[in-house]
Design a protein around this motif. Structure first.
Motif, PDB file in Angstrom:
ATOM      1  N   ILE A  30      22.469  79.228  -8.277  1.00 27.47           N
ATOM      2  CA  ILE A  30      23.251  78.930  -9.481  1.00 27.47           C
ATOM      3  C   ILE A  30      24.133  77.683  -9.301  1.00 27.47           C
ATOM      4  CG2 ILE A  30      25.172  80.482  -8.875  1.00 27.47           C
ATOM      5  CD1 ILE A  30      25.285  81.146 -11.941  1.00 27.47           C
ATOM      6  N   TYR A  31      24.577  77.447  -8.056  1.00 23.43           N
ATOM      7  CA  TYR A  31      25.450  76.284  -7.834  1.00 23.43           C
ATOM      8  C   TYR A  31      24.696  74.981  -8.090  1.00 23.43           C
ATOM      9  CZ  TYR A  31      29.056  79.353  -6.001  1.00 23.43           C
ATOM     10  OH  TYR A  31      30.021  80.321  -5.884  1.00 23.43           O
ATOM     11  N   ASP A  32      23.503  74.867  -7.503  1.00 23.01           N
ATOM     12  CA  ASP A  32      22.710  73.650  -7.704  1.00 23.01           C
ATOM     13  C   ASP A  32      22.260  73.527  -9.150  1.00 23.01           C
ATOM     14  OD1 ASP A  32      22.965  72.929  -5.134  1.00 23.01           O
ATOM     15  OD2 ASP A  32      21.035  73.763  -4.462  1.00 23.01           O
ATOM     16  N   GLU A  33      21.845  74.664  -9.660  1.00 18.66           N
ATOM     17  CA  GLU A  33      21.362  74.684 -11.036  1.00 18.66           C
ATOM     18  C   GLU A  33      22.431  74.154 -11.997  1.00 18.66           C
ATOM     19  OE1 GLU A  33      20.609  78.305 -13.958  1.00 18.66           O
ATOM     20  OE2 GLU A  33      19.864  78.714 -11.935  1.00 18.66           O
ATOM     21  N   PHE A  34      23.663  74.606 -11.797  1.00 22.62           N
ATOM     22  CA  PHE A  34      24.752  74.165 -12.674  1.00 22.62           C
ATOM     23  C   PHE A  34      25.086  72.695 -12.429  1.00 22.62           C
ATOM     24  CE2 PHE A  34      27.206  77.529 -15.106  1.00 22.62           C
ATOM     25  CZ  PHE A  34      26.141  78.403 -15.180  1.00 22.62           C
ATOM     26  N   GLU A  35      25.025  72.292 -11.176  1.00 26.70           N
ATOM     27  CA  GLU A  35      25.388  70.912 -10.881  1.00 26.70           C
ATOM     28  C   GLU A  35      24.369  69.935 -11.465  1.00 26.70           C
ATOM     29  OE1 GLU A  35      26.779  70.446  -6.860  1.00 26.70           O
ATOM     30  OE2 GLU A  35      26.490  68.269  -7.040  1.00 26.70           O
ATOM     31  N   GLU A  36      23.103  70.310 -11.330  1.00 25.26           N
ATOM     32  CA  GLU A  36      22.046  69.417 -11.825  1.00 25.26           C
ATOM     33  C   GLU A  36      22.032  69.323 -13.342  1.00 25.26           C
ATOM     34  OE1 GLU A  36      18.685  71.179  -9.894  1.00 25.26           O
ATOM     35  OE2 GLU A  36      19.524  70.592  -7.942  1.00 25.26           O
ATOM     36  N   ASN A  37      22.497  70.366 -13.976  1.00 26.57           N
ATOM     37  CA  ASN A  37      22.442  70.390 -15.432  1.00 26.57           C
ATOM     38  C   ASN A  37      23.853  70.452 -16.007  1.00 26.57           C
ATOM     39  OD1 ASN A  37      21.640  70.760 -18.100  1.00 26.57           O
ATOM     40  ND2 ASN A  37      21.421  72.981 -17.834  1.00 26.57           N
ATOM     41  N   TRP A  38      24.691  69.531 -15.583  1.00 27.76           N
ATOM     42  CA  TRP A  38      26.063  69.534 -16.075  1.00 27.76           C
ATOM     43  C   TRP A  38      26.198  68.505 -17.189  1.00 27.76           C
ATOM     44  CZ3 TRP A  38      30.324  66.705 -17.132  1.00 27.76           C
ATOM     45  CH2 TRP A  38      31.527  67.409 -17.287  1.00 27.76           C
ATOM     46  N   PRO A  39      26.862  68.736 -18.307  1.00 29.67           N
ATOM     47  CA  PRO A  39      27.586  69.937 -18.704  1.00 29.67           C
ATOM     48  C   PRO A  39      26.724  70.982 -19.407  1.00 29.67           C
ATOM     49  CG  PRO A  39      27.930  68.221 -20.344  1.00 29.67           C
ATOM     50  CD  PRO A  39      27.017  67.637 -19.299  1.00 29.67           C
ATOM     51  N   GLY A  40      25.406  70.702 -19.502  1.00 27.86           N
ATOM     52  CA  GLY A  40      24.527  71.631 -20.215  1.00 27.86           C
ATOM     53  C   GLY A  40      24.571  73.049 -19.659  1.00 27.86           C
ATOM     54  N   CYS A  41      24.895  73.165 -18.349  1.00 28.08           N
ATOM     55  CA  CYS A  41      24.963  74.491 -17.728  1.00 28.08           C
ATOM     56  C   CYS A  41      25.907  75.429 -18.463  1.00 28.08           C
ATOM     57  CB  CYS A  41      25.405  74.359 -16.269  1.00 28.08           C
ATOM     58  SG  CYS A  41      26.982  73.498 -16.056  1.00 28.08           S
TER      59      CYS A  41
END
Ligand code: WT7
Length: 651
Positions: A30-41
């Motif tokens: 979830i950490y990478d996922e959120f970072e890669e898709n910021w602010p869309g996360c």
């Protein structure tokens, strides 16, 4: 300093496997996922809510630091916390379980809550509340408080809840600053079994205000209200009766429109009116309630904070109710009528999740493990703490004696201004490090920096900053956009490069794993049992006493953090017990009883730097009997010996 340094040698504790299996979030990806898709996360958070109108854009940062989250989305917080759970077939599910000070209990199902929120929303309109009017609430922990908040949210009237322990003066200041013409209060409440007259405090505040105030009074004491209601004052029950069965269509609010105001202390005398929006705030609190507190709709969840502070807003009312869970609300204190009270409530209600403050944990620890041991606490699945740094010893005691080493402990760092949690482990993902809050929440970006705004090396102390916007962030300060920028964004931002950095006012360390240890405030704000107070506010109350020339207050950490006041008398005045009493009374009247100094030390001078600034750090070390830090900047080094001598005499 022992408590702070203890943290270093501490090993980490992996999340209990049984917990991980069932956790809402258990994938470290979830950490990478959120970072890669910021602010869309952050859509993950917004998706937890029902929107009337979907947003066009997750984040608009054109006018930084005035960020717009979920641009053009429209929603209503009361609808999200109440109505939609009726529609999803959970109308008979308990929304609110209230436990009174005299052991009374009241349970509101979602349907009950819906009925009363609607009736009170209709009543608010009857007495003249319109969209965007600020409604002040000055109530203890009674169900009518969250009901009134949700009723306000329903009609788009921002609430401003003032902690019931504040004095009439403090209430008046906040009402005046918010230009609030409506006040909801109660006749009185019980303090350790004795009735306390809240209404006379409220009336005194109203007398101090120039504009007309419409007041609603809840009957908490069970006496007839009629004889206490003056002109422009209504009984809550009368209003509910007059609106029996009424329904009020929830008002569609734009994501950025205010849900509430919350006054908090800053470095200057004037409290700051933090403005929270609707869409970003509710998304952030709902998401962190799910990901960090692991709340599931069938959980019974108890946060022991007071709704008069931000913790209660976000994690007693809005977050848990948005998720459709059962939230417990306790009116009393942990040791009344006895020291088993908290454990008894957990046992009786089969509480799954318990969220409290280090100051309470330290008190439980001092009272001894025999109290929790005498109760069945096996319903607990997760424990949380918030409000101040927790020392590893208290953390371990909590983990072992309350959680039976089966429950993760989340140490959550955040603030009134951040709206929701910012730094903590995810309980189903990260190892815990006692005394160390953890990494930033996925999608949140924090940095520990030096004076120049450069990231410090791991292990070194620096300023705790947030270098990307987040949905729960304050919109502005009610006192003005200029003050908002000055207070939070001046220190480390580089507007020319369009780099905006939020400064929290805290000092922290970061380790190689990116875990943050919060060290405490670096500004003139002290934390008294989880209540934030500006030293200036307390000091100005003290110097208002005739005979006091100058004063400095600091926090001392005992079991409960308390205030130590150092004061210089004017010539011709005796530093005696009666002056000491006057100081206490002045603080009680100016702020409230909870801010009363534990000690008032009279001295002939205060430690000052060459530029004349009071060195509070030094006084803090003296109050806490800690080795003194660097004193080379002192203009009057002899003062230290003098104060230490007085302190010693008094003990
Ligand atoms: C200040 C914010 C957030 C709700 C309660 C207080 C301190 C908060 C922690 C923690 C160390 C903490 C900070 C912060 N604080 N949580 N887990 N570890 N310190 O809200 O009144 O706005 O106070 O509380 O100093 O700046 P608040």
């Amino acid at each position: 300093m022992t408590e702070r340094s203890e943290g270093k040698e501490n090993g980490s504790v992996p999340p209990p496997p049984g917990f991980v299996e069932q956790a809402n979030v258990s994938d470290a990806g979830i950490y990478d996922e959120f970072e890669e898709n910021w602010p869309g996360c952050w859509e993950r958070a917004a998706e937890l809510l029902d929107w009337y109108e979907g947003y066009d854009e997750v984040l608009n940062d054109e006018d930084a630091p005035f960020y717009e989250w979920f641009v053009d989305g429209r929603l209503n917080a009361s609808y999200n916390c109440v109505d939609r759970h009726l529609e999803s077939g959970r109308k008979n599910h308990a929304a609110l379980k209230w436990v009174g000070k005299l052991k009374e209990t009241r349970t509101y199902t979602y349907q009950d809550l819906h009925r009363e929120v609607n009736e009170f929303a209709a009543a608010l309109r009857d007495i003249g509340v319109e969209e965007d009017d600020v409604v002040t609430m000055y109530m203890p922990m009674i169900p009518e408080l969250p009901i009134a908040m949700l009723a306000c949210a329903r009609i788009g009237a921002p609430h401003s809840v003032v902690f019931a322990g504040f004095s009439a003066d403090a209430l008046a200041t906040r009402m005046e600053s918010a230009d609030s013409g409506f006040l909801i209060t109660c006749d009185g409440y019980y303090r350790r079994g004795n009735a306390f007259n809240q209404k006379s405090q409220a009336d005194n505040a109203v007398l101090r205000l120039d504009n007309e105030i419409t007041t609603v009074v809840v009957d908490r004491l069970g006496d007839e209200l009629d004889h206490v209601l003056g002109e422009g004052q209504y009984g809550y029950d009368d209003l509910i009766r007059a609106n029996a069965g009424a329904t009020v269509e929830p008002v569609e609010r734009e994501a950025g429109e205010a849900l509430f105001l919350m006054y908090t202390s800053g470095t200057t005398g004037e409290p700051k009116g933090v403005v929270h929006g609707t869409g970003g705030y509710l998304s952030h609190t709902a998401w962190t309630s799910k990901a960090v507190l692991d709340i599931k709709p069938d959980d019974t969840y108890w946060c022991s904070a007071d709704i008069g502070w931000i913790t209660g807003h976000s994690y007693i009312v809005y977050g848990p109710l948005a998720l459709g869970a059962t939230t417990v609300m306790y009116e009393g204190t942990p040791d009344y009528p006895d020291r088993s009270r908290v454990w008894e409530i957990i046992e009786r209600n089969s509480v799954d999740i318990f969220y409290t403050a280090p100051t309470a944990i330290r008190a439980f620890m001092k009272w001894g493990s025999e109290y929790p041991e005498a109760h069945d606490l096996s319903s607990l699945r997760l424990l949380g703490t918030v409000g101040e740094p927790i020392n590893p010893r208290a953390w371990k005691w909590y983990y072992k004696n309350i959680g039976n080493e089966n429950c993760p402990v989340v140490d959550t760092w955040w603030q009134t201004e951040t709206g929701g949690m910012m730094v903590t482990t995810l309980p189903g993902v990260g190892d815990m490090k006692p005394g160390n809050a953890g990494p930033a929440v996925p999608g949140v970006s924090v940095e520990v920096v030096d004076d120049a705004g450069e990231a410090v090396e791991s292990g070194e102390a620096g300023y705790l900053t947030v270098d990307k916007p987040w949905p729960g962030m304050l919109r502005t300060l009610h006192d003005g956009d200029g003050r908002y920028v000055d207070e939070y964004w001046r220190g480390f931002s580089r507007p020319d490069d369009d780099k905006w950095v939020y400064f929290s006012g805290d000092e922290a360390r970061i380790d190689d794993d990116g875990y943050i240890t919060v060290l405490g405030r670096v500004d003139d704000v002290i934390n008294v049992s989880g209540h934030r107070l500006g030293t200036m506010e307390v000091e100005s109350a003290i110097v208002g006493v005739e005979g006091i020339a100058e004063a400095a207050v600091v926090g001392s950490d005992g079991t409960e953090t308390s205030i130590y006041a150092y004061a210089i008398t004017e010539d011709g005045y005796d530093a005696d017990a009666s002056l000491r009493d006057e100081v206490a009374t002045a603080v009680e009247n100016g702020i409230g009883g909870f801010a009363q100094p534990e000690e008032v030390v009279f001295t002939t001078q205060l430690p000052k730097t060459r530029s004349g600034k009071i060195m509070r750090r030094l006084l803090e070390d003296i109050a806490n009997h800690e080795p003194l830090g660097d004193t080379s900047a002192l203009r009057n080094p002899e003062v230290v010996g003098e104060i230490e001598a007085i302190d010693g005499e008094e003990e």
